[in-house]
Design a protein around this motif. Structure first.
Motif, PDB file in Angstrom:
ATOM      1  N   LEU A  61       0.836  -1.111  -0.117  1.00  0.00           N
ATOM      2  CA  LEU A  61       0.102   0.015  -0.026  1.00  0.00           C
ATOM      3  C   LEU A  61       0.943   1.319  -0.086  1.00  0.00           C
ATOM      4  CD1 LEU A  61      -2.651   1.557   0.326  1.00  0.00           C
ATOM      5  CD2 LEU A  61      -2.392   1.014   2.771  1.00  0.00           C
ATOM      6  N   LEU A  66       1.442   4.106  -3.247  1.00  0.00           N
ATOM      7  CA  LEU A  66       0.784   5.512  -2.722  1.00  0.00           C
ATOM      8  C   LEU A  66       2.021   6.339  -3.413  1.00  0.00           C
ATOM      9  CD1 LEU A  66      -1.226   5.210   0.534  1.00  0.00           C
ATOM     10  CD2 LEU A  66      -2.146   5.603  -1.897  1.00  0.00           C
ATOM     11  N   GLY A  74       1.841   8.920  -6.166  1.00  0.00           N
ATOM     12  CA  GLY A  74       1.968  10.033  -5.987  1.00  0.00           C
ATOM     13  C   GLY A  74       3.205  10.881  -6.891  1.00  0.00           C
ATOM     14  N   TRP A  80      -2.739  -2.644  -9.329  1.00  0.00           N
ATOM     15  CA  TRP A  80      -1.834  -2.304  -7.932  1.00  0.00           C
ATOM     16  C   TRP A  80      -3.105  -2.784  -6.793  1.00  0.00           C
ATOM     17  CZ3 TRP A  80      -3.712   2.033  -4.805  1.00  0.00           C
ATOM     18  CH2 TRP A  80      -3.108   2.204  -3.476  1.00  0.00           C
TER      19      TRP A  80
END
Length: 355
Positions: free
Chosen positions: A35, A39, A43, A64
């Motif tokens: 996770l 991210l 990002g 993902w």
């Protein structure tokens, strides 16, 4: 040193941080790691694309999310508890990624196709690991295979969890893989080698930091303030105790030269020097030839501070020093040959691109 960095837990995939009761080593759950990694990646892509979603990102997002589900249930399906992340292998991975990143930047600056860089990197990595392991088994096979038979021999031969690579062997194997790659792709090996050489030294530098974490390639006794001691049960402690230099009941070794750090710093310095020399080269292959001259000299000197290898063939020199002399001679011959017969260095972009 830290042979095992962390453990990744499958039985509690959403644990933020957990300690394994048997080894005492901590780490996150696999789903949490997936996770956070996802991210950070998305990002980064979002910011790099001007705070908008890049085209084609939906497919990656679906992959993902599917991976997140798999990470959440894999422990239940397989019954596995956790698996270790070894410091040596982790540093090799970091070194490879940094080397490829730096090579890509240099490729962009010189009009070279990135795909060729990545493909060459994988060829060098695989053949380098294979060559490094073969040389290690040739040097230390008696120790590796002691007391083993049948299938245990094969497992011992391929077990890289705690190191077991000889750098010179890795360079020989990597070179064979590299020249094979260039032959198959019909590329100029010397021209591409000039671009890749600084990255090779970056990979070597991180690999030596991996040696420090594993405890291999240790130095001789050191009276300087930066001498380091290794605890009981470590590779240097067990080796020195077996040779009678350390009391087996001691808590740690006496201070040793951090030759792994010396070698890592040497790698970073040579990466800087060869990168700076690149614009000043006169012929294709000059940077590679310079590397073949500088590296064996520094390796030869660092070997005098190491204590993990004995002299060979009655020369008073270690096997790595003997290899270094051969590489030095080859580098000098290459440099002279290029200066006498070589063509002026020009980046021929059309030869370096696919298609």
């Amino acid at each position: 040193m830290r042979q095992t960095l962390i453990r990744i837990f499958l039985d509690q995939p959403w644990a933020l941080w957990k300690t394994d009761p048997q080894s005492g080593i901590s780490g996150p759950g696999l789903a949490v790691l997936w996770l956070v990694g996802g991210l950070l990646w998305f990002g980064f892509r979002f910011v790099r694309n001007g705070f908008s979603v890049p085209e084609g990102e939906r497919g990656s997002l679906v992959v993902w999310l599917v991976g997140l589900v798999v990470c959440s249930v894999i422990g239940t399906v397989t019954g596995a508890g956790s698996f270790p992340i070894f410091g040596y292998g982790f540093m090799l991975l970091i070194g490879f990624l940094c080397a490829v990143w730096f090579a890509n930047r240099r490729a962009d600056a010189n009009g070279i196709d990135r795909e060729q860089i990545l493909d060459a990197g994988f060829w060098i990595l695989v053949s380098g690991v294979l060559g490094g392991r073969i040389f290690y088994l040739l040097q230390y096979g008696e120790h590796v295979f002691a007391g083993k038979s049948g299938g245990e021999l094969l497992r011992a031969a391929i077990d890289l969890r705690q190191g077991g690579l000889v750098l010179v062997g890795g360079m020989v194997g990597g070179s064979i893989g590299y020249f094979t790659f260039c032959y198959l792709r019909k590329l100029s090996p010397l021209q591409l080698a000039d671009v890749l050489t600084p990255s090779v030294f970056i990979g070597i530098a991180f690999g030596r930091l991996g040696c420090l974490m594993n405890g291999c390639c240790y130095g001789d006794a050191c009276t300087l303030p930066w001498g380091i001691s290794f605890p009981a049960g470590s590779v240097p402690f067990d080796s020195l105790a077996l040779r009678g230099f350390v009391d087996p009941e001691s808590a740690a070794t006496y201070p040793l030269h951090p030759t792994q750090i010396y070698s890592a710093l040497n790698g970073f310095v040579l990466a800087f020097v060869t990168a700076k020399y690149f614009p000043r080269r006169r012929h294709d292959g000059d940077v590679f030839a310079l590397a073949c001259i500088l590296y064996p000299i520094t390796r030869f000197l660092i070997e005098f501070l190491r204590n993990d290898e004995g002299s060979q063939l009655g020369t008073g020199l270690t096997i790595s020093q003997l290899y270094s002399l051969l590489i030095l001679v080859a580098g000098i011959v290459l440099m002279l040959t290029l200066s006498w017969r070589g063509r002026p260095a020009r980046l021929r972009t059309t030869q370096m691109t696919t298609g």
